[in-house]
Motif scaffolding. Structure first.
Motif, PDB file in Angstrom:
ATOM      1  N   THR A 158     -10.511   1.465  13.338  1.00 24.07           N
ATOM      2  CA  THR A 158     -10.441   2.021  11.982  1.00 24.07           C
ATOM      3  C   THR A 158     -11.627   2.931  11.713  1.00 24.07           C
ATOM      4  O   THR A 158     -11.481   4.001  11.116  1.00 24.07           O
ATOM      5  CB  THR A 158     -10.347   0.895  10.945  1.00 24.07           C
ATOM      6  OG1 THR A 158      -9.206   0.086  11.253  1.00 24.07           O
ATOM      7  CG2 THR A 158     -10.207   1.455   9.532  1.00 24.07           C
ATOM      8  N   ARG A 198      -5.033   9.068   6.569  1.00 23.62           N
ATOM      9  CA  ARG A 198      -5.359   8.027   5.590  1.00 23.62           C
ATOM     10  C   ARG A 198      -4.391   6.835   5.602  1.00 23.62           C
ATOM     11  O   ARG A 198      -4.849   5.685   5.564  1.00 23.62           O
ATOM     12  CB  ARG A 198      -5.442   8.655   4.183  1.00 23.62           C
ATOM     13  CG  ARG A 198      -5.684   7.705   3.041  1.00 23.62           C
ATOM     14  CD  ARG A 198      -6.933   6.885   3.046  1.00 23.62           C
ATOM     15  NE  ARG A 198      -8.133   7.521   3.508  1.00 23.62           N
ATOM     16  CZ  ARG A 198      -9.284   6.862   3.674  1.00 23.62           C
ATOM     17  NH1 ARG A 198      -9.354   5.582   3.405  1.00 23.62           N
ATOM     18  NH2 ARG A 198     -10.341   7.486   4.115  1.00 23.62           N
ATOM     19  N   PRO A 199      -3.064   7.001   5.645  1.00 22.07           N
ATOM     20  CA  PRO A 199      -2.181   5.828   5.656  1.00 22.07           C
ATOM     21  C   PRO A 199      -2.415   4.906   6.859  1.00 22.07           C
ATOM     22  O   PRO A 199      -2.287   3.683   6.731  1.00 22.07           O
ATOM     23  CB  PRO A 199      -0.775   6.430   5.694  1.00 22.07           C
ATOM     24  CG  PRO A 199      -0.929   7.767   5.046  1.00 22.07           C
ATOM     25  CD  PRO A 199      -2.291   8.245   5.493  1.00 22.07           C
ATOM     26  N   ILE A 204      -5.321   4.389   8.271  1.00 23.87           N
ATOM     27  CA  ILE A 204      -6.553   3.669   7.923  1.00 23.87           C
ATOM     28  C   ILE A 204      -6.230   2.541   6.949  1.00 23.87           C
ATOM     29  O   ILE A 204      -6.698   1.406   7.108  1.00 23.87           O
ATOM     30  CB  ILE A 204      -7.592   4.637   7.324  1.00 23.87           C
ATOM     31  CG1 ILE A 204      -8.048   5.647   8.392  1.00 23.87           C
ATOM     32  CG2 ILE A 204      -8.780   3.878   6.733  1.00 23.87           C
ATOM     33  CD1 ILE A 204      -8.855   6.812   7.853  1.00 23.87           C
ATOM     34  N   GLU A 205      -5.424   2.843   5.948  1.00 29.26           N
ATOM     35  CA  GLU A 205      -5.091   1.841   4.934  1.00 29.26           C
ATOM     36  C   GLU A 205      -4.335   0.654   5.531  1.00 29.26           C
ATOM     37  O   GLU A 205      -4.614  -0.497   5.195  1.00 29.26           O
ATOM     38  CB  GLU A 205      -4.298   2.471   3.793  1.00 29.26           C
ATOM     39  CG  GLU A 205      -5.093   3.481   2.984  1.00 29.26           C
ATOM     40  CD  GLU A 205      -6.393   2.923   2.413  1.00 29.26           C
ATOM     41  OE1 GLU A 205      -6.413   1.750   1.968  1.00 29.26           O
ATOM     42  OE2 GLU A 205      -7.400   3.657   2.422  1.00 29.26           O
ATOM     43  N   VAL A 206      -3.393   0.917   6.416  1.00 25.19           N
ATOM     44  CA  VAL A 206      -2.649  -0.174   7.064  1.00 25.19           C
ATOM     45  C   VAL A 206      -3.614  -1.039   7.867  1.00 25.19           C
ATOM     46  O   VAL A 206      -3.571  -2.275   7.787  1.00 25.19           O
ATOM     47  CB  VAL A 206      -1.512   0.377   7.961  1.00 25.19           C
ATOM     48  CG1 VAL A 206      -0.972  -0.694   8.896  1.00 25.19           C
ATOM     49  CG2 VAL A 206      -0.384   0.934   7.102  1.00 25.19           C
ATOM     50  N   ASN A 207      -4.502  -0.411   8.621  1.00 22.64           N
ATOM     51  CA  ASN A 207      -5.464  -1.177   9.404  1.00 22.64           C
ATOM     52  C   ASN A 207      -6.357  -2.032   8.516  1.00 22.64           C
ATOM     53  O   ASN A 207      -6.642  -3.189   8.831  1.00 22.64           O
ATOM     54  CB  ASN A 207      -6.320  -0.249  10.269  1.00 22.64           C
ATOM     55  CG  ASN A 207      -5.583   0.302  11.466  1.00 22.64           C
ATOM     56  OD1 ASN A 207      -4.387   0.096  11.635  1.00 22.64           O
ATOM     57  ND2 ASN A 207      -6.293   1.029  12.301  1.00 22.64           N
ATOM     58  N   ARG A 208      -6.792  -1.481   7.409  1.00 26.75           N
ATOM     59  CA  ARG A 208      -7.662  -2.236   6.495  1.00 26.75           C
ATOM     60  C   ARG A 208      -6.922  -3.427   5.889  1.00 26.75           C
ATOM     61  O   ARG A 208      -7.500  -4.496   5.726  1.00 26.75           O
ATOM     62  CB  ARG A 208      -8.214  -1.310   5.417  1.00 26.75           C
ATOM     63  CG  ARG A 208      -9.237  -0.329   6.011  1.00 26.75           C
ATOM     64  CD  ARG A 208      -9.818   0.598   5.003  1.00 26.75           C
ATOM     65  NE  ARG A 208     -10.671  -0.170   4.103  1.00 26.75           N
ATOM     66  CZ  ARG A 208     -10.945   0.209   2.864  1.00 26.75           C
ATOM     67  NH1 ARG A 208     -10.451   1.325   2.383  1.00 26.75           N
ATOM     68  NH2 ARG A 208     -11.726  -0.516   2.105  1.00 26.75           N
ATOM     69  N   ILE A 209      -5.662  -3.260   5.579  1.00 23.07           N
ATOM     70  CA  ILE A 209      -4.866  -4.380   5.051  1.00 23.07           C
ATOM     71  C   ILE A 209      -4.753  -5.481   6.106  1.00 23.07           C
ATOM     72  O   ILE A 209      -4.901  -6.675   5.792  1.00 23.07           O
ATOM     73  CB  ILE A 209      -3.480  -3.894   4.588  1.00 23.07           C
ATOM     74  CG1 ILE A 209      -3.621  -3.023   3.335  1.00 23.07           C
ATOM     75  CG2 ILE A 209      -2.534  -5.068   4.347  1.00 23.07           C
ATOM     76  CD1 ILE A 209      -2.377  -2.233   2.980  1.00 23.07           C
ATOM     77  N   GLN A 230      -7.959  -7.387   6.346  1.00 20.42           N
ATOM     78  CA  GLN A 230      -8.101  -8.363   5.255  1.00 20.42           C
ATOM     79  C   GLN A 230      -7.341  -9.642   5.578  1.00 20.42           C
ATOM     80  O   GLN A 230      -7.812 -10.737   5.299  1.00 20.42           O
ATOM     81  CB  GLN A 230      -7.620  -7.762   3.940  1.00 20.42           C
ATOM     82  CG  GLN A 230      -8.533  -6.687   3.412  1.00 20.42           C
ATOM     83  CD  GLN A 230      -7.966  -5.962   2.205  1.00 20.42           C
ATOM     84  OE1 GLN A 230      -6.878  -6.272   1.736  1.00 20.42           O
ATOM     85  NE2 GLN A 230      -8.702  -4.998   1.695  1.00 20.42           N
ATOM     86  N   THR A 269     -15.013  -1.206   0.965  1.00 18.85           N
ATOM     87  CA  THR A 269     -15.047   0.240   1.198  1.00 18.85           C
ATOM     88  C   THR A 269     -15.086   0.528   2.682  1.00 18.85           C
ATOM     89  O   THR A 269     -15.392  -0.336   3.490  1.00 18.85           O
ATOM     90  CB  THR A 269     -16.301   0.882   0.563  1.00 18.85           C
ATOM     91  OG1 THR A 269     -17.449   0.411   1.278  1.00 18.85           O
ATOM     92  CG2 THR A 269     -16.415   0.579  -0.909  1.00 18.85           C
ATOM     93  N   GLY A 270     -14.816   1.748   3.013  1.00 14.83           N
ATOM     94  CA  GLY A 270     -14.919   2.183   4.391  1.00 14.83           C
ATOM     95  C   GLY A 270     -16.350   2.065   4.895  1.00 14.83           C
ATOM     96  O   GLY A 270     -16.578   1.853   6.076  1.00 14.83           O
TER      97      GLY A 270
END
Length: 132
Positions: free
Chosen positions: A28, A100-101, A103-108, A111, A123-124
């Protein structure tokens, strides 16, 4: 301490969730760095995108196996995400979509990999600090 000695120690000290979390963090972070690059920096962007795609392909292929111990619905969701990541990555590589999408999927997912007692990164920059 050499890199190999560090990796061996990390492998003994981490459980699989922690290892997956660390890998997601590294990939990420690479995507976040690639997102900031000019689109003319093709090689650097492609390296990060390819790393992410390969990681997701690995998870998707593992979850497609009947011997995988995860619940069926979770396995199916991971396989679906793997397919989506592959398609979206192809669009990003052709400059038809944004990073960006991904990155967002990876961050979810990151979590979800955190132990319930730990709070998720907000945050990133937190991801960068943890893995950079």
């Amino acid at each position: 301490m050499s890199l190999k000695a560090y990796q061996a120690t990390a492998q003994r000290a981490e459980n699989p969730r922690q290892t997956e979390y660390r890998l997601f963090g590294q990939v990420t972070r690479a995507l976040m760095d690639a997102e900031l690059l000019d689109r003319s920096c093709i090689r650097e962007r492609m390296d990060a995108l390819d790393w992410n795609r390969r990681m997701w392909s690995l998870f998707g292929n593992d979850c497609a196996r009947s011997t995988n111990g995860l619940p069926d619905q979770l396995r199916a969701n991971i396989v679906s995400l793997s397919i989506w990541v592959n398609k979206h990555t192809s669009l990003v590589m052709r400059n038809k979509e944004e990073i960006r999408p991904l990155i967002e999927v990876n961050r979810i997912i990151m979590q979800g990999l955190l132990p319930q007692t730990q709070s998720p990164p907000e945050t990133g920059d937190t991801v960068r600090q943890s893995y950079g």
